[in-house]
Each structure stands twice: as structure tokens, then as C-alpha cells.
Design an enzyme around this catalytic site. Structure first.
Site, PDB file in Angstrom:
ATOM      1  N   SER A   1       0.839  -1.263   0.019  1.00 59.00           N
ATOM      2  CA  SER A   1       0.042  -0.026  -0.080  1.00 59.00           C
ATOM      3  C   SER A   1       0.737   1.181   0.093  1.00 59.00           C
ATOM      4  O   SER A   1       2.045   1.268   0.395  1.00 59.00           O
ATOM      5  CB  SER A   1      -0.894  -0.036   1.402  1.00 59.00           C
ATOM      6  OG  SER A   1      -1.420   1.238   1.229  1.00 59.00           O
TER       7      SER A   1
ATOM      8  N   LYS B   1       1.836  -3.061   6.261  1.00 60.26           N
ATOM      9  CA  LYS B   1       2.169  -2.809   4.624  1.00 60.26           C
ATOM     10  C   LYS B   1       3.290  -2.259   4.548  1.00 60.26           C
ATOM     11  O   LYS B   1       3.884  -2.934   3.330  1.00 60.26           O
ATOM     12  CB  LYS B   1       1.094  -1.775   4.067  1.00 60.26           C
ATOM     13  CG  LYS B   1      -0.245  -2.160   3.985  1.00 60.26           C
ATOM     14  CD  LYS B   1      -0.459  -3.495   3.279  1.00 60.26           C
ATOM     15  CE  LYS B   1      -2.015  -3.756   3.389  1.00 60.26           C
ATOM     16  NZ  LYS B   1      -2.137  -5.197   2.103  1.00 60.26           N
TER      17      LYS B   1
ATOM     18  N   TYR C   1      -2.222  -0.580  10.798  1.00 56.40           N
ATOM     19  CA  TYR C   1      -2.069  -1.001   9.444  1.00 56.40           C
ATOM     20  C   TYR C   1      -0.850  -0.638   8.611  1.00 56.40           C
ATOM     21  O   TYR C   1      -0.432  -1.523   7.856  1.00 56.40           O
ATOM     22  CB  TYR C   1      -3.468  -0.476   8.681  1.00 56.40           C
ATOM     23  CG  TYR C   1      -3.520  -0.503   7.284  1.00 56.40           C
ATOM     24  CD1 TYR C   1      -3.869  -1.825   6.612  1.00 56.40           C
ATOM     25  CD2 TYR C   1      -3.172   0.362   6.293  1.00 56.40           C
ATOM     26  CE1 TYR C   1      -4.100  -2.079   5.436  1.00 56.40           C
ATOM     27  CE2 TYR C   1      -3.470   0.109   4.943  1.00 56.40           C
ATOM     28  CZ  TYR C   1      -3.932  -1.140   4.487  1.00 56.40           C
ATOM     29  OH  TYR C   1      -4.065  -1.298   3.202  1.00 56.40           O
TER      30      TYR C   1
END
Length: 258
Positions: free
Chosen positions: A148, A165, A161
Site C-alpha cells: 500500500s 504494509k 495497518y
């Protein structure tokens, strides 16, 4: 038909980027194995859609956070396709939450799905690819992980998160070194703001949506097919000298943020 005869596996494959990828690789000639959490109508319809293209397809239900699911998914690919040529690690979650009140359960679940799941799935796929050996051109396979733009930038509600990533991106760099001698290429894709179920509620606010679009030089949010196209390239022989790379597919947002 860039992927004619290839055997491709996709995790998180029944929706969003995973679904678009499964359909696009099938359209390019690949047989497709799909993993997702539950075997429901979305899974059945996707398998039928791929089979209607004249390609083989199967679905294997399971939680990527469970390492046994990785072993079972690859075993299903061997049973159905007699092996695997391309593995796409796409499954991921992002339950938006503030940092100071982050429940440990939310942190652990995000880590288990996004990073542990990617690790064990890619490891199982690589073990199978190594056992198959290289072809006459020295190709052993392609592993592609969906990272991401969040691996490169922070997010106030994504403190759980973004590290996962970044970890997926780093994992592909290290596995590219570890697996190069087997002819296995490992690359990551870094989507920008893509319209999927993960951010559907967040982007339902017209002001927030307009703000996000304004930050993107190409003037629009991404759609899952934008990422699937990059996956097709990395999976194909067009990218046979590309490994350890990351492809930022964000409409130019990252450079604009700088």
C-alpha cells in the site's frame, strides 16, 4: 494472452482488488485458484465467471491468519492444477481506529491477517515453486504482494495497518534475494486510494472524497482494475527481469504529497 497456461493463486480473491485480479488474470489465459474467508455466493459466482472464460478455477475457504490454511491452499492448487506459477498475496484488513485507544485485539488481528498471513502464504507458495524447479528459461515463478501507499506515508487512524504494509513491502525485498536463485521473482504493488469495501464508508462523505481526489494528479480515485493491470504485468514474462521492486499505483498521489 500474457498469462496463457499460467496457474495463478489469489488470496482475498472474492472482492475488491482480489476479485478484479482473479478476473483479469483469467482473461489473460490463466487458471485461477481463489482463497477467501468464507465460501458464499461471491465465491461461487466468481468461479463460474472464470470458468465461463474457458479457464479452470477453484475456491478454497480459510483465514490467512491460520498458517495451516496456507498449506491447505497450496495443496488444493496441486490437486486442481498440479502446481502454481504465480501467487498473489492480497488478503488484508484495515479497521480504522485511533492510536491511543487501540485495542490489542484489533492490533493483533491486523498483524495476523496482513503480515503473518502474507508471510505464511508466500512461504508455502515458494516451497511449491521450488519443488517444481525452473523452466527452460530459468523461470521458477512469480510472487506478488499487495502492499500500500501506506507503507510510505502515515495515517492517523492506521497506526496498526501501516506497519503491516511496510512489512509486506520489506518481505518482498528480502524474499527476492532469498528466492532469486530458484528463478522466483518477488515484487510488491503499492495501491493508492482505491475504491473498495475497506474504505467505502470513509469515502461516502462527499467532502472527504473531494479532498482525496484533489490530492491525486490524475484527478480520480483508483478502481480495483487499476491494480489488477499491474499484477498482470508483474506476473507475466514481460517482467522477467523485475524482482525486489515495488510499483506505486496511486495516480501520482505520493509525489504530490511530497
Amino acid at each position: 494472452m500474457l498469462l496463457q497456461g499460467k496457474r495463478v493463486l489469489v488470496t482475498g480473491g472474492t472482492h475488491g482488488i482480489g476479485r478484479a485480479t482473479a478476473l483479469m488474470v483469467a482473461a489473460q489465459g490463466a487458471d485461477v485458484g481463489i482463497n477467501d474467508l468464507q465460501n458464499g455466493d461471491a465465491a461461487a459466482s466468481l468461479v463460474q465467471e472464470i470458468q465461463a472464460m474457458g479457464r479452470r478455477a477453484f475456491f478454497h475457504a480459510g483465514d490467512v491468519a491460520d498458517p495451516q490454511v496456507a498449506t491447505d491452499f497450496i495443496a488444493a492448487a496441486v490437486k486442481n492444477f498440479n502446481g502454481v506459477d504465480v501467487f498473489v498475496s492480497n488478503a488484508g484488513i484495515c479497521p480504522f481506529h485511533s492510536f491511543l485507544e487501540m485495542p490489542i485485539e484489533t492490533l493483533r488481528r491486523t498483524m495476523d491477517v496482513n503480515l503473518l498471513g502474507a508471510y505464511t502464504m508466500c512461504q508455502a507458495a515458494a516451497q511449491q515453486m521450488v519443488s517444481q524447479g525452473k523452466d527452460s528459461q530459468g523461470r521458477g515463478g512469480s510472487i506478488i504482494a499487495i502492499s500500500s501507499i501506506s507503507a510510505l506515508v502515515g495515517g492517523e487512524m492506521q497506526t496498526h495497518y501501516t506497519p503491516t504494509k511496510a512489512g509486506v513491502h520489506s518481505l518482498m525485498q528480502s524474499t527476492a534475494i532469498a528466492l532469486g536463485k530458484y528463478g522466483i521473482r518477488c515484487n510488491s504493488v503499492m495501491p493508492g486510494t482505491i475504491q473498495t469495501d475497506i474504505n467505502k464508508d470513509d469515502l461516502s462523505n462527499p467532502e472527504k472524497r473531494a479532498y482525496m481526489e484533489k490530492r491525486i494528479p490524475l484527478g480520480r480515485l483508483g478502481v480495483p482494475e487499476d491494480i489488477a493491470k499491474v499484477v498482470v504485468f508483474l506476473a507475466s514474462d514481460l517482467a522477467d527481469y523485475v524482482t525486489g521492486a515495488s510499483v506505486l499505483a496511486d495516480g501520482g498521489m505520493f509525489v504530490n504529497l511530497q
